[in-house]
Design a protein around this motif. Structure first.
Motif, short mmCIF file in Angstrom:
data_model
loop_
_atom_site.label_atom_id
_atom_site.label_comp_id
_atom_site.label_asym_id
_atom_site.label_seq_id
_atom_site.Cartn_x
_atom_site.Cartn_y
_atom_site.Cartn_z
N MET A 97 0.85 -1.19 0.00
CA MET A 97 0.00 0.00 0.00
C MET A 97 0.88 1.24 0.00
N SER A 98 0.67 2.09 -0.94
CA SER A 98 1.44 3.33 -1.00
C SER A 98 0.90 4.34 -0.01
N ARG A 99 1.76 5.20 0.40
CA ARG A 99 1.32 6.28 1.29
C ARG A 99 1.73 7.61 0.70
N SER A 100 1.00 8.58 1.08
CA SER A 100 1.28 9.91 0.59
C SER A 100 2.66 10.35 1.03
N VAL A 101 3.31 11.14 0.20
CA VAL A 101 4.61 11.67 0.58
C VAL A 101 4.45 12.96 1.37
N LEU A 144 2.38 14.04 7.60
CA LEU A 144 1.25 13.38 8.25
C LEU A 144 1.04 13.95 9.64
N GLN A 177 0.78 13.75 13.33
CA GLN A 177 1.21 12.78 14.35
C GLN A 177 0.06 12.51 15.32
N THR A 187 4.35 15.65 10.65
CA THR A 187 5.69 15.12 10.37
C THR A 187 6.29 15.80 9.15
N ARG A 188 7.57 15.59 8.97
CA ARG A 188 8.23 16.10 7.76
C ARG A 188 7.73 15.31 6.55
N ALA A 189 7.57 15.98 5.46
CA ALA A 189 7.24 15.27 4.23
C ALA A 189 8.48 14.54 3.72
N ILE A 190 8.24 13.44 3.04
CA ILE A 190 9.36 12.75 2.42
C ILE A 190 9.91 13.63 1.31
N ALA A 191 11.20 13.84 1.31
CA ALA A 191 11.81 14.78 0.36
C ALA A 191 12.55 14.03 -0.74
N VAL A 192 12.10 14.19 -1.96
CA VAL A 192 12.80 13.63 -3.12
C VAL A 192 13.20 14.82 -3.99
N ILE A 247 14.14 14.01 -9.81
CA ILE A 247 13.41 12.91 -10.44
C ILE A 247 14.43 11.99 -11.10
N GLN A 299 5.86 -3.10 -4.47
CA GLN A 299 5.61 -3.36 -3.05
C GLN A 299 6.01 -4.77 -2.61
N VAL A 308 6.86 1.70 0.27
CA VAL A 308 7.25 2.32 -1.00
C VAL A 308 6.25 3.44 -1.27
N LEU A 309 6.75 4.65 -1.25
CA LEU A 309 5.88 5.80 -1.48
C LEU A 309 5.75 6.06 -2.97
N GLN A 347 5.10 8.98 -5.56
CA GLN A 347 5.06 10.44 -5.68
C GLN A 347 4.82 10.84 -7.14
N VAL A 394 7.41 8.82 -9.25
CA VAL A 394 8.60 8.25 -8.61
C VAL A 394 8.16 7.33 -7.48
N PHE A 435 21.36 10.82 -3.56
CA PHE A 435 21.11 11.77 -2.47
C PHE A 435 20.68 10.98 -1.24
N MET A 450 18.12 11.48 2.19
CA MET A 450 16.97 12.31 2.54
C MET A 450 17.25 13.19 3.78
N HIS A 451 16.75 14.41 3.70
CA HIS A 451 16.86 15.36 4.82
C HIS A 451 18.31 15.48 5.33
#
Lengths: 290, 217
Positions: free
Chosen positions: A1-5, A8, A10, A266-271, A274, B17, B38-39, B41, B52, B196, B198-199
């Protein structure tokens, strides 16, 4: 299941954790104000008792929240770096010190308890400051905000349980002004943090607006009480002071409730880039989002 | 020194996944708890859009903020860089969850099973260790690594000494190994690609590298 980046909300620290920051801040501020009153020769037993009760109530709320309450003594294991451990240690000293202050009403004992109360409040502020997963708590400005609102709450409650003289009215008003300044500094810093957009929105909810309204109303009432006290017409002064003090405390409780339970994202996942997927030789491009 | 790290080649990940499923099966994490996620995006606006897939989980940081805040010393860091949780010490205060910039930790609620009231064999083993009410996260399959190393196997190269998510990745997007071994595959891969972490600005020095392109010529 994917989750939003996206970041979120807490949900691990709920109203019980917020209760610790609320009651701990109020209790600490009240003990500090009581120490000042004791130094001025005023009776402070009831204020001390109430301050101590607040601190213990806050810690009890945390105890109810942790997943393994019967292992609670493990909280003392990491004083080298953990502000939670330090908070627990200071609380362990604060409780008997405040009890001695209540029993003896000795100004030195009460002063010692007040110093520990300051330490307890500072530990609480630093606990939030090092929470790197939550940008709204990570701000350096959260430390003066927690300290200032604790003193504003404590000095406000003291107007209810102690004597609302010109001196204590001035102190409560000063603490409220300090809190206002700390709030503005915190809000400005948060606005400059890209990851804090949802937290900023939380501070615009009706609860947060009511808290700010209570703060302003409290300031006005305490200021009015101060004017009345200085003028010597004391008829309505205790009512104004009590209502103002209560509102000053309520404002701090609302602010911290929002900060802990609603603004904690929480912090967003940072990518930041691309990936060059698919065709060979296609260089990655900078994204517009990160 | 040895420092185990994970590598995710974002050019290869297809978001299937399988790593998530393999981790969940192997580690019997409770419902709602996923150590390896696995996110998905999406960026850009039509018709210039991109998608991604980003494998995430505990980054096993060199400077783990969770370790700093943990009041019970349940969170520890092994000499090989793997960050662990001692189930017998954790009090479930969730402070580590608040400190983690990677949203990698979960608090296990009451004992719950994936298929109703009857635990699978793996779940029974997990529940028996008293994980309800404490924090949990990816361990880089430390038990597999230790058992494999004890048999002379090389983590990241021998499947029996390698994390389950890496073993099961269908596209070869996930890699694992000792970054301090200059002759190892991880060091070589990172030398020939752009990546890279992250953070990075948080100063945590995560042990999870995301590859996004080949190295410039």
């Amino acid at each position: 299941m994917s989750r939003s980046v996206a970041s979120l909300h807490q949900r691990n620290w709920d109203s019980r954790a917020a209760g610790n920051f609320i009651a701990g801040g109020t209790g600490s501020g009240l003990i500090v104000t009581a120490a000042l009153a004791a130094a001025a020769g005023e009776p402070v037993r009831s204020a001390l008792m109430m301050g101590l009760g607040c601190v213990v109530t806050g810690l009890s709320l945390v105890w109810l929240e942790i997943g393994k309450p019967w292992r609670a003594l493990n909280v003392f294991f990491h004083p080298h770096t953990s502000w939670m451990t330090r908070e627990a240690i200071v609380a362990g000293l604060l409780v008997p010190a405040a009890l001695i202050g209540v029993g003896t009403a000795d100004a030195t004992a009460v002063t010692f308890a007040a110093l520990l109360a300051c330490g307890f409040l500072y530990c609480q502020a630093r606990m939030l400051r090092v929470a790197q997963g939550v940008p709204a708590w990570r701000q350096a400005e959260v430390v003066p905000l927690i300290l200032a609102t604790g003193f504003a709450e404590g000095s406000g409650i003291f107007l209810l349980v102690g004597r609302a003289t010109t001196g204590w009215l001035t102190l409560a008003l000063f603490a409220c002004v300090l809190r206002q300044a700390a709030w503005h500094a915190y809000r400005a810093a948060l606005a400059g943090t890209p990851a804090a957009a949802r937290s900023l929105a939380a501070f615009e909810t009706i609860t947060a607006r009511r808290a700010r309204g209570a703060h302003l109303a409290g300031v006005v009432l305490i200021a009015l009480a101060l004017v009345v006290s200085i003028s010597g017409a004391r008829g309505v002064m205790p009512i104004l002071a009590g209502a103002g003090g209560a509102l000053a405390a309520l404002a701090g409780w609302g602010l911290k409730a929002v900060l802990i339970t609603r603004a904690g994202f929480t912090r967003a996942i940072a990518v930041p880039v691309i990936p060059a997927r698919g065709s060979r030789g296609m260089h990655a491009r900078q994204t517009s989002q990160s | 020194m040895t420092r185990y790290v994970m590598v995710a080649d974002l050019r290869r990940c297809v978001g299937c996944q399988t790593c998530t499923a393999a981790c969940k099966e192997g580690n019997a994490t409770p419902p709602g708890v996923q150590w390896r996620r696995v996110l998905d995006q999406e960026t850009g606006t039509y018709p210039q859009v991109n998608r991604v897939f980003v494998p995430v989980g505990c980054q096993h940081c060199a400077n783990p903020p969770c370790l700093e805040v943990c009041p019970s010393t349940a969170t520890r860091q092994r000499p090989d860089g793997i960050v662990t949780i001692d189930d017998s010490l954790c009090i479930g205060c969730s402070y580590c969850i608040m400190a983690c910039p990677y949203d990698a930790r979960s608090l296990v609620g009451e004992t719950d099973y994936a298929f109703g009231r009857t635990p699978t064999a793996a779940e029974a083993a997990r529940a028996g260790s008293g994980t309800a009410g404490i924090a949990t996260k990816c361990t880089f399959c430390a038990g597999r690594i230790d058992a494999g190393v004890a048999r002379g196997l090389v983590p990241g190269q021998d499947p029996d000494a390698t994390p389950l998510c890496v073993n099961n990745c269908i596209s070869g997007a996930l890699g694992f190994g000792d970054i301090d071994d200059p002759a190892g595959p991880v060091a070589a891969l990172l030398a020939e690609t752009q990546w890279f972490r992250m953070h990075e600005t948080e100063g945590t020095e995560p042990g999870f590298y995301y590859i996004w392109d080949k190295a410039p010529p």
